[in-house]
Scaffold this motif. Structure first.
Motif, short mmCIF file in Angstrom:
data_model
loop_
_atom_site.label_atom_id
_atom_site.label_comp_id
_atom_site.label_asym_id
_atom_site.label_seq_id
_atom_site.Cartn_x
_atom_site.Cartn_y
_atom_site.Cartn_z
N UNK A 1 0.91 -1.18 0.16
CA UNK A 1 0.10 0.05 -0.06
C UNK A 1 0.87 1.14 0.01
N UNK A 2 0.63 2.19 -0.76
CA UNK A 2 1.30 3.37 -0.90
C UNK A 2 0.28 4.52 -0.68
N UNK A 3 0.80 5.45 0.52
CA UNK A 3 -0.02 6.41 0.84
C UNK A 3 0.49 7.89 0.72
N UNK A 4 -0.31 9.03 0.26
CA UNK A 4 0.26 10.26 0.43
C UNK A 4 -0.45 10.91 1.55
N UNK B 1 3.39 17.20 1.27
CA UNK B 1 3.04 15.93 1.54
C UNK B 1 4.08 14.79 2.08
N UNK B 2 3.60 13.98 2.79
CA UNK B 2 4.66 12.80 3.16
C UNK B 2 3.99 11.53 2.50
N UNK B 3 4.97 10.69 2.34
CA UNK B 3 4.62 9.33 1.58
C UNK B 3 5.27 8.34 2.67
N UNK C 1 1.09 5.62 9.17
CA UNK C 1 0.81 7.09 9.37
C UNK C 1 1.39 7.56 10.60
N UNK C 2 0.93 6.96 11.99
CA UNK C 2 1.40 7.43 12.87
C UNK C 2 2.99 7.44 13.10
N UNK D 1 4.34 13.91 16.43
CA UNK D 1 3.62 14.33 15.21
C UNK D 1 2.13 14.17 15.21
N UNK D 2 1.40 13.13 16.24
CA UNK D 2 0.01 13.13 16.02
C UNK D 2 -0.48 14.13 17.14
#
Length: 510
Positions: free
Chosen positions: A52-55, A74-76, A344-345, A354-355
């Motif tokens: 899975x890839x997410x931005x 954006x972070x990936x 993500x976290x 970060x959260x």
């Protein structure tokens, strides 16, 4: 200090649950050298998903300035199938497999640290378990503690879906009168002290359900002093408190009516982690020295509702019984959601930083949206601030139409509609039963016809059984709930303009 014994609060069904035999084998599968022929687990090589890839947004991004995202904003991250490249904390082979009932280990540890840091539980041996969001969590709590035909203590105005869970069981609510700080402690005390007199033959309720922060629908937030009073009464009468707190992070500064017609400015938020953490009202969990609080939290309001991911914090006994129920119902929260949220976290790290920064930005944005709605009302009507309340009059008149307490948390404005000076309403007195409810419905329909959708107050009345009306409004008043969470500023302004038109016409002020 550990939790006290509370096994007598378990429902017969919850007390009788036994471990799922096959689930008991799971712990052996991680033993080095073990070859498992026991479980019917599909082989990960046959999963069609490779990665899975997410931005995602950076946790410190200022969202209102984002008309379009650039790559620098954006972070990936990527979740691989069979390896944990670049330090990722979960792989798809594990995340999409039958997984531990309590949740994926990395996410559980993260959430436990969040609970310890932000909520500061008052006893040592609390447990944290993942669930499929607060609706799933509340469903499991109901079946953990409640018996058919029993009574449940709750706020006089409450979220309807929480009641829909236990109404088919024949349960009934015991509505507790509220003020600007939530449930009144003196009302709770009197209700429990006089129970045998007011409800002869009925078992005294042993569960209190409460939404203490940005309460849905009233928007009120319970201060720690009131929580302590309520907690002490619950200890005295042996009550389990269910602290359902989805809006806890969305706490705001006090609203003041604007001194100019331009409304409130929207400065970019600043972030200081210590100041941010110190700004929160303390939780019931922070004063629970006995383990009698079950706290429900969710990622729905901070990430996205579609994740269907949240968690319980509770004592070990309740946690073990919830796990037994989960084994034979939902089994474990979605591996997709746990995998994505975990990475993500982790990407937002280090640790919680970060959260927490992301949450600070959310807090700021929902406070801005609250101000949009309150400012729009001040513009379309004549408004005055009297202590905690804002009193709303018809434009250029002294005809009182609305009043509300600007919320210090959450997503909702709970407006009381003052009907006493409405001619049509007064002409119906003595003609129509349940006049306030009927007129609320009529007014609501006129607002909908003007293309503004709001929630009627009657939806939120506590359910006391078929023989009791679902109307808690005081005489000559109605209520509407206005959500400020979902709309743009232009739409807020337009909606309040339309609402003002309906009310002015209904009171014959225009």
């Amino acid at each position: 200090m550990d939790a006290i014994g509370l096994s007598h609060h378990l429902s017969p069904t919850a007390a009788a649950r036994t471990p799922s035999p096959l689930k008991s084998l799971m712990k052996y599968m991680s033993v080095d050298g073990m070859i498992s022929l026991a479980g019917g687990l599909p082989h990960p090589s046959l999963f069609p998903f490779v990665n899975i890839e997410a931005e995602v947004y950076s946790p410190g991004i200022y969202l209102p300035s984002n008309t379009s995202e650039s790559d620098s904003e954006l972070l990936r991250f990527r979740v691989h199938k069979n390896d944990r490249a670049n330090g990722q904390v979960v792989d798809l082979a594990s995340g999409l497999q039958y997984a531990p009932t309590a949740g994926l280990p990395w996410l559980l540890q993260y959430v436990r640290e969040f609970v310890r840091t932000v909520y500061q539980p008052a006893y040592k041996n609390y447990n944290v378990l993942m669930n499929d969001g607060s609706t799933d969590g509340w469903s499991k709590v109901v079946h953990l503690l409640c018996e058919p035909g029993g009574y449940i203590l709750l706020e006089e105005c409450t979220f309807p879906s929480t009641q829909a869970m236990w109404v088919p069981m024949g349960c009934k609510g015991v509505p507790l009168e509220m003020d600007v700080d939530g449930i009144r402690a003196d009302v709770l005390e009197t209700t429990l002290r006089e129970w045998d007199t007011t409800h002869p033959g009925a078992k005294r309720p042993h569960v209190l359900y409460v939404i203490p922060t940005g309460q849905n629908p009233t928007g009120c937030t319970m201060p720690i002093t009131r929580k302590q009073e309520i907690y002490d009464i619950c200890v005295k009468y042996d009550i389990v408190i269910v602290e359902d707190d989805p809006y806890y992070i969305l706490q705001f500064d006090t609203y003041k009516l604007p001194t100019t017609g331009n409304g409130h400015a929207e400065p970019p938020p600043s972030f200081d982690e210590t100041v941010f953490l110190d700004s929160f009202v303390k939780t019931f969990l922070s004063i629970d020295v006995q383990g009698r609080v079950i706290r429900l939290d969710t990622f729905s309001k901070t990430m996205a509702p579609g994740n269907r991911l949240g968690w319980f914090t509770c004592n070990p006994l309740f946690a073990e019984r919830i796990i037994r129920a989960t084994e034979v119902t939902t089994q474990t929260p979605s591996g997709w959601s746990q995998s994505i949220i975990s990475e993500l976290l982790h990407t937002w790290g280090p640790g919680l930083s970060g959260y927490l920064r992301w949450l600070s930005g959310l807090q700021s944005q929902y406070e801005i949206r609250r101000d949009w709605m309150c400012d729009a009302i001040a513009k379309e009507f004549d408004a005055e601030q009297e202590g905690d309340k804002v009193i709303v009059y018809g434009k250029g008149t002294r005809v009182k139409l609305l009043s509300f307490v600007p919320p210090r948390a959450g997503m909702f404005l709970w407006c009381k509609v003052h009907l006493g000076e409405n001619k049509e309403y007064n002409n119906l007195k003595g003609v129509s039963e349940e006049l306030e409810t009927a007129f609320e419905q009529k007014l609501w329909q006129e607002i909908v016809d003007a293309k503004v959708l709001i929630s009627p107050g009657r939806f939120y009345a506590a359910w006391e059984g078929k023989d009791r009306p679902r109307n808690t409004a005081e005489r000559d008043t109605a209520h509407f709930r206005l959500a400020f969470s979902m709309t743009t500023k232009d739409n807020v302004d337009l909606a309040v303009h339309r609402l003002a038109g309906v009310l002015h016409r209904a009171w014959e002020l225009s």
